[in-house]
Design a protein around this motif. Structure first.
Motif, PDB file in Angstrom:
ATOM      1  N   SER A  40       8.777  -3.323  -2.311  1.00 44.97           N
ATOM      2  CA  SER A  40       8.256  -3.893  -3.560  1.00 44.97           C
ATOM      3  C   SER A  40       6.748  -3.700  -3.670  1.00 44.97           C
ATOM      4  CB  SER A  40       8.599  -5.381  -3.626  1.00 44.97           C
ATOM      5  OG  SER A  40       8.033  -5.969  -4.772  1.00 44.97           O
ATOM      6  N   LEU A  41       6.033  -3.968  -2.600  1.00 48.17           N
ATOM      7  CA  LEU A  41       4.577  -3.811  -2.616  1.00 48.17           C
ATOM      8  C   LEU A  41       4.182  -2.351  -2.789  1.00 48.17           C
ATOM      9  CD1 LEU A  41       3.519  -6.288   0.215  1.00 48.17           C
ATOM     10  CD2 LEU A  41       3.115  -6.546  -2.241  1.00 48.17           C
ATOM     11  N   GLU A  42       4.915  -1.449  -2.148  1.00 49.33           N
ATOM     12  CA  GLU A  42       4.592  -0.024  -2.260  1.00 49.33           C
ATOM     13  C   GLU A  42       4.819   0.495  -3.674  1.00 49.33           C
ATOM     14  OE1 GLU A  42       5.216   1.759   2.227  1.00 49.33           O
ATOM     15  OE2 GLU A  42       6.970   1.625   0.912  1.00 49.33           O
ATOM     16  N   SER A  43       5.804  -0.036  -4.346  1.00 54.82           N
ATOM     17  CA  SER A  43       6.071   0.433  -5.697  1.00 54.82           C
ATOM     18  C   SER A  43       5.037  -0.063  -6.698  1.00 54.82           C
ATOM     19  CB  SER A  43       7.477   0.018  -6.143  1.00 54.82           C
ATOM     20  OG  SER A  43       7.558  -1.377  -6.303  1.00 54.82           O
ATOM     21  N   GLY A  51      -5.181  -1.946  -3.435  1.00 55.10           N
ATOM     22  CA  GLY A  51      -5.812  -3.141  -2.900  1.00 55.10           C
ATOM     23  C   GLY A  51      -4.988  -3.870  -1.863  1.00 55.10           C
ATOM     24  N   ILE A  52      -3.711  -3.562  -1.773  1.00 52.95           N
ATOM     25  CA  ILE A  52      -2.857  -4.283  -0.838  1.00 52.95           C
ATOM     26  C   ILE A  52      -2.399  -3.397   0.322  1.00 52.95           C
ATOM     27  CG2 ILE A  52      -2.049  -6.035  -2.455  1.00 52.95           C
ATOM     28  CD1 ILE A  52       0.429  -4.363  -2.951  1.00 52.95           C
ATOM     29  N   HIS A  53      -3.091  -2.294   0.504  1.00 46.98           N
ATOM     30  CA  HIS A  53      -2.738  -1.357   1.566  1.00 46.98           C
ATOM     31  C   HIS A  53      -2.747  -2.036   2.937  1.00 46.98           C
ATOM     32  CE1 HIS A  53      -2.242   2.463   3.580  1.00 46.98           C
ATOM     33  NE2 HIS A  53      -3.282   2.180   4.337  1.00 46.98           N
ATOM     34  N   THR A  54      -3.735  -2.868   3.202  1.00 44.80           N
ATOM     35  CA  THR A  54      -3.834  -3.557   4.491  1.00 44.80           C
ATOM     36  C   THR A  54      -2.650  -4.484   4.703  1.00 44.80           C
ATOM     37  OG1 THR A  54      -6.232  -3.475   4.326  1.00 44.80           O
ATOM     38  CG2 THR A  54      -5.312  -5.005   5.925  1.00 44.80           C
TER      39      THR A  54
END
Length: 76
Positions: free
Chosen positions: A37-40, A45-48
């Motif tokens: 979900s985060l990758e899509s 900004g949320i790579h970490t």
């Protein structure tokens, strides 16, 4: 995940007696869905956070593999 242990995974999930395995398996699946979900929706900004979750998922996968090996050895 772990095709060589497919039957054992099915048995452990069905029996429900190894609570540690069930907990780890569920946590692994939850992390997998969260990461997807985060990758899509990743705007960079949320790579970490994604990397941290992937490391946690890998740690859980290692623990699951260890449990499966132990269970397989005990079944012989």
């Amino acid at each position: 995940m772990f095709p060589e242990y497919r039957d054992l995974i099915t048995r452990l999930k069905t029996e429900g007696t190894n609570h540690r395995f069930l907990h780890l398996f569920e946590k692994h699946n939850q992390l997998d869905h969260k990461i997807s979900s985060l990758e899509s929706h990743d705007a960079g900004g949320i790579h970490t956070e994604i990397e941290t979750l992937k490391k946690e998922k890998l740690h859980i996968k290692d623990e699951l593999y260890s449990l499966l090996r132990s269970e397989a050895a005990a079944s012989k």
